[in-house]
Design a protein around this motif. Sequence first.
Motif, PDB file in Angstrom:
ATOM      1  N   ASP A   1     -15.541 -47.506  59.316  1.00 30.90           N
ATOM      2  CA  ASP A   1     -16.754 -46.707  59.175  1.00 30.90           C
ATOM      3  C   ASP A   1     -16.695 -45.466  60.065  1.00 30.90           C
ATOM      4  OD1 ASP A   1     -19.876 -46.253  59.158  1.00 30.90           O
ATOM      5  OD2 ASP A   1     -19.534 -47.847  57.695  1.00 30.90           O
ATOM      6  N   ASP A   2     -17.832 -44.942  60.402  1.00 33.41           N
ATOM      7  CA  ASP A   2     -17.996 -43.703  61.166  1.00 33.41           C
ATOM      8  C   ASP A   2     -17.202 -43.739  62.488  1.00 33.41           C
ATOM      9  OD1 ASP A   2     -19.002 -41.361  62.119  1.00 33.41           O
ATOM     10  OD2 ASP A   2     -21.104 -41.951  62.021  1.00 33.41           O
TER      11      ASP A   2
ATOM     12  N   TRP B   1     -14.724 -44.355  55.672  1.00 36.20           N
ATOM     13  CA  TRP B   1     -16.056 -43.727  55.647  1.00 36.20           C
ATOM     14  C   TRP B   1     -15.917 -42.208  55.715  1.00 36.20           C
ATOM     15  CZ3 TRP B   1     -18.726 -40.483  58.944  1.00 36.20           C
ATOM     16  CH2 TRP B   1     -20.120 -40.483  58.901  1.00 36.20           C
TER      17      TRP B   1
ATOM     18  N   ARG C   1     -30.253 -36.367  63.105  1.00 33.35           N
ATOM     19  CA  ARG C   1     -29.154 -37.060  63.781  1.00 33.35           C
ATOM     20  C   ARG C   1     -28.142 -36.057  64.345  1.00 33.35           C
ATOM     21  NH1 ARG C   1     -24.748 -41.243  61.276  1.00 33.35           N
ATOM     22  NH2 ARG C   1     -25.004 -42.900  62.766  1.00 33.35           N
TER      23      ARG C   1
ATOM     24  N   ASP D   1     -21.224 -41.396  52.861  1.00 29.60           N
ATOM     25  CA  ASP D   1     -22.534 -41.482  53.510  1.00 29.60           C
ATOM     26  C   ASP D   1     -23.242 -40.133  53.460  1.00 29.60           C
ATOM     27  OD1 ASP D   1     -24.586 -42.597  54.987  1.00 29.60           O
ATOM     28  OD2 ASP D   1     -23.311 -43.276  56.640  1.00 29.60           O
TER      29      ASP D   1
ATOM     30  N   CYS E   1     -23.895 -44.003  49.829  1.00 24.76           N
ATOM     31  CA  CYS E   1     -24.708 -44.481  50.944  1.00 24.76           C
ATOM     32  C   CYS E   1     -25.479 -43.276  51.455  1.00 24.76           C
ATOM     33  CB  CYS E   1     -23.774 -45.032  52.031  1.00 24.76           C
ATOM     34  SG  CYS E   1     -24.615 -45.490  53.554  1.00 24.76           S
TER      35      CYS E   1
ATOM     36  N   ASP F   1     -29.683 -50.120  55.137  1.00 22.08           N
ATOM     37  CA  ASP F   1     -29.114 -50.402  56.459  1.00 22.08           C
ATOM     38  C   ASP F   1     -29.669 -51.693  57.032  1.00 22.08           C
ATOM     39  OD1 ASP F   1     -27.298 -48.429  56.831  1.00 22.08           O
ATOM     40  OD2 ASP F   1     -28.607 -47.095  57.955  1.00 22.08           O
TER      41      ASP F   1
ATOM     42  N   LYS G   1     -16.497 -45.031  51.467  1.00 19.11           N
ATOM     43  CA  LYS G   1     -17.948 -45.100  51.640  1.00 19.11           C
ATOM     44  C   LYS G   1     -18.409 -43.672  51.912  1.00 19.11           C
ATOM     45  CE  LYS G   1     -21.429 -47.228  54.681  1.00 19.11           C
ATOM     46  NZ  LYS G   1     -21.578 -48.135  55.834  1.00 19.11           N
TER      47      LYS G   1
ATOM     48  N   TRP H   1     -24.640 -48.604  49.038  1.00 14.53           N
ATOM     49  CA  TRP H   1     -25.104 -49.420  50.170  1.00 14.53           C
ATOM     50  C   TRP H   1     -26.626 -49.482  50.052  1.00 14.53           C
ATOM     51  CZ3 TRP H   1     -24.321 -53.308  52.780  1.00 14.53           C
ATOM     52  CH2 TRP H   1     -24.706 -53.515  54.107  1.00 14.53           C
TER      53      TRP H   1
ATOM     54  N   ASN I   1     -26.555 -38.746  55.871  1.00 16.84           N
ATOM     55  CA  ASN I   1     -27.533 -39.285  56.817  1.00 16.84           C
ATOM     56  C   ASN I   1     -28.698 -38.374  57.163  1.00 16.84           C
ATOM     57  OD1 ASN I   1     -26.705 -42.051  57.683  1.00 16.84           O
ATOM     58  ND2 ASN I   1     -24.768 -40.985  57.974  1.00 16.84           N
TER      59      ASN I   1
ATOM     60  N   GLY J   1     -28.107 -45.996  54.503  1.00 17.64           N
ATOM     61  CA  GLY J   1     -28.515 -47.131  53.662  1.00 17.64           C
ATOM     62  C   GLY J   1     -28.903 -46.601  52.302  1.00 17.64           C
TER      63      GLY J   1
HETATM   64  C1  DGJ Z   1     -25.519 -44.956  57.996  1.00 18.50           C
HETATM   65  C2  DGJ Z   1     -24.965 -46.035  57.129  1.00 18.50           C
HETATM   66  O1  DGJ Z   1     -25.936 -46.549  56.305  1.00 18.50           O
HETATM   67  C3  DGJ Z   1     -24.336 -47.097  58.018  1.00 18.50           C
HETATM   68  O2  DGJ Z   1     -23.888 -48.163  57.246  1.00 18.50           O
HETATM   69  C4  DGJ Z   1     -23.221 -46.470  58.779  1.00 18.50           C
HETATM   70  O3  DGJ Z   1     -22.212 -46.073  57.900  1.00 18.50           O
HETATM   71  C5  DGJ Z   1     -23.735 -45.301  59.599  1.00 18.50           C
HETATM   72  N1  DGJ Z   1     -24.460 -44.374  58.786  1.00 18.50           N
HETATM   73  C6  DGJ Z   1     -22.604 -44.587  60.261  1.00 18.50           C
HETATM   74  O4  DGJ Z   1     -22.999 -43.446  60.871  1.00 18.50           O
END
Ligand code: DGJ
Length: 745
Positions: A367-368, A412, A444, A479, A527, A549, A477, A546, A481, A530
């Motif tokens: 992941d990240d 990720w 973020r 993402d 994603c 979260d 994945k 996803w 955010n 989440g």
């Molecule tokens: C948000 C995602 O939903 C999490 O599963 C994870 O990948 C984090 N970001 C990582 O920054």
Amino acid sequence: MNIVVNKAADTFHLYNDDISYIMTVLPNGQLGQVYFGKKIREREDYSHLVETATRPMSSCVFDTDKRFSMEHLRQEYAVFGTSDYRTPATEVVQKNGSRISEFCFRDYRIESGKPILEGLPATYTENAGEASTLITGLEDPVTGLRLELLYTIFAKGGSIARSARFSNHGRETLHLTSAMSLCMDLPDCCYDWMQFSGAWARERYPKTRQLEQGILSVGSMRGNSSHNHNPFVILKRPDTDEFQGEAIGFSLIYSGNFLAQAEVDTYDTTRVLMGIHPSCFDWKLEAGESFQTPEAVMVYTDQGLNHLSQTFHRLYQKRLARGYWRDRERPILINNWEATCFDFTEEKLLEIARTAKETGVELFVLDDGWFGERSNEHAGLGDWFANTKRLPQGITGLSKKIGEIGMKFGLWFEPEMVNKDSDLYRQHPDWIIAAPERRQSHGRFQYVLDFSRTEVVDYIYSMMETLLSDADISYIKWDMNRSITECFSNTLPADRQGEVYHRYILGVYELYERLIGRFPQILFESCASGGGRFDPGMLYYAPQGWTSDDTDAMERLKIQYGTSYCYPVSSMGSHVSVTPNQQVNRDTPLSTRANVAYFGTFGYELDLNVLSSEELEDVREEITFMKQYRHLLQFGTFYRLESPFSHNTAAWMVVDSDKKEAIVGWYRVLNGINLPFTRLKLKGLDPGTKYAVSGSVKSCYGDELMYAGLITTDISSGQAQGDEKMSRDFESRLYILKAEKRGIE
Ligand code: DGJ
């Protein structure tokens, strides 16, 4: 399935065994809506279904007729300014400032199958005879703007896909300030409106309200479809439940700003609008240019909400999701995010992977935190090359080591974002979405790259392409955010700034499309913190997302239950995580965490090394179980049986297509003592088949299980005696049903 055109009566009838959709050309040339619902017989003329009346205070179209007012007519694509006062499906601003338009029927054509919507996600056909499309051509004589309304009827099920295409055949530049994907006028308002809303970590809770005169709407102005509201609503009759009754579902295949609205007028007719949110939308259409709206899908059923959902599931699983992974069982994965967050070394990752491999996990997902100077939220996004302080041989080296352990490797990315502390931002500070001389809000500590610009998408593509060509990566994945703020693009002129949100999402789709084209076997999981972009648009590129979260089993029950109203089990990313749960600090049994996660793509979101040897043994068994049943779990027919929103217990089940196998998931939130007896009426079984039920000595016929019910009573309906094992909070059970034989004993 058929499309019948009656030229004498100017009517169109789209039908299959389940539904009819009928429209007609009205006396002023606009298209009128006549009927959408259960299939009715073919007739030459349906004009008797179009009602008009002389109503006081009406504004009328013809000076010889007091009855013909657009305000009181049901239409296919309502416009502003011609005697209809409800919200229109489109608004077109002209050079002289006028917003009035009137689209008159000109022509039609029928295509077998379904045309591709260039650059946009949409349902599709694969074989001849699966669907037919009617394209009606209308024109506004004053501006020369042509409007094509696309209607696809599928051979099976109650689905109609709709969209609109505008082409400027006039000489002047026009501005579309609203262009809905669908406008659906229904003859009454006796409906409950269901929306699927929530927030981060509690996405897509069903919420129901009665329609009333006025407007009900949900939408997003965040640039992503959002955690808060989903581009999916249902209108159901008040007495419709999961198993019977009429309902219409409306779903928008789009991932950006959207509006879903129902407007009940003075005479109790209901207009549903769905499409790109008109707020801040302004698409400049120069002479010769066209604009295609996203697609919306409507599903009608008279057999209850489960049937409605199953129709969406089938369509979205088989004819929206695409590619290599569409029909394949999804790999059981382990993801390091909740195990390590940003705090990992290569050795730590390999340690997690080794134990996971030993339990049967198939895919390791990093992941990240693997790239640039990323060791916290402040830095690194945009620098898609490995941090060699953490991963000495880069991603290529790590993927090789994971391969040697015997697992697939996944990675990720957050391709749409950049931190100011990154090489990418230092080189291209003007590449973010931001308005000159205004504050730049962060989410973020990150900023949104301007994906409305081709050079930005190209650059991110080439960075990702380089990395993916080098390393052995079988899963991504993707993402996202944060949402968009200060929406402004540095390269678009003032009169095109209203295009940025839509152009942005087109850029996202473009990057997905290019990556899928280049790496067709990579499994994408979408994603957005989440479930912030869990929508049908994403499903076209990423067959799974996803879901949230929030990985707590009890919370997930609600989230997955709500999500299932539109989205198939195979699309829901669902993992087992540690206890106490990192989001809600709750302790649930490992078995319950797995029993919830099985109804999804399944995986682990923890370091298995922290488990006891007994727990590890349980994990091994869980994985063996999932491998045995994942086809049924992910691709079987899914039924919601009991809602966690209204009960202390919840239940759902899947049945295979020939009704030979089924799995029931039963869950109880709080324990009790001396409780009533409980049973669960199952669905979708063959009444005459005898099924062995796991955990029961005696087999039961399908009719017994469906009509008398499966007995779920346990020790809590009484009091434990002696050394009898007590039940506890957050318990769950799976019942595996296997057909033994058909016929009477
Ligand atoms: C948000 C995602 O939903 C999490 O599963 C994870 O990948 C984090 N970001 C990582 O920054």
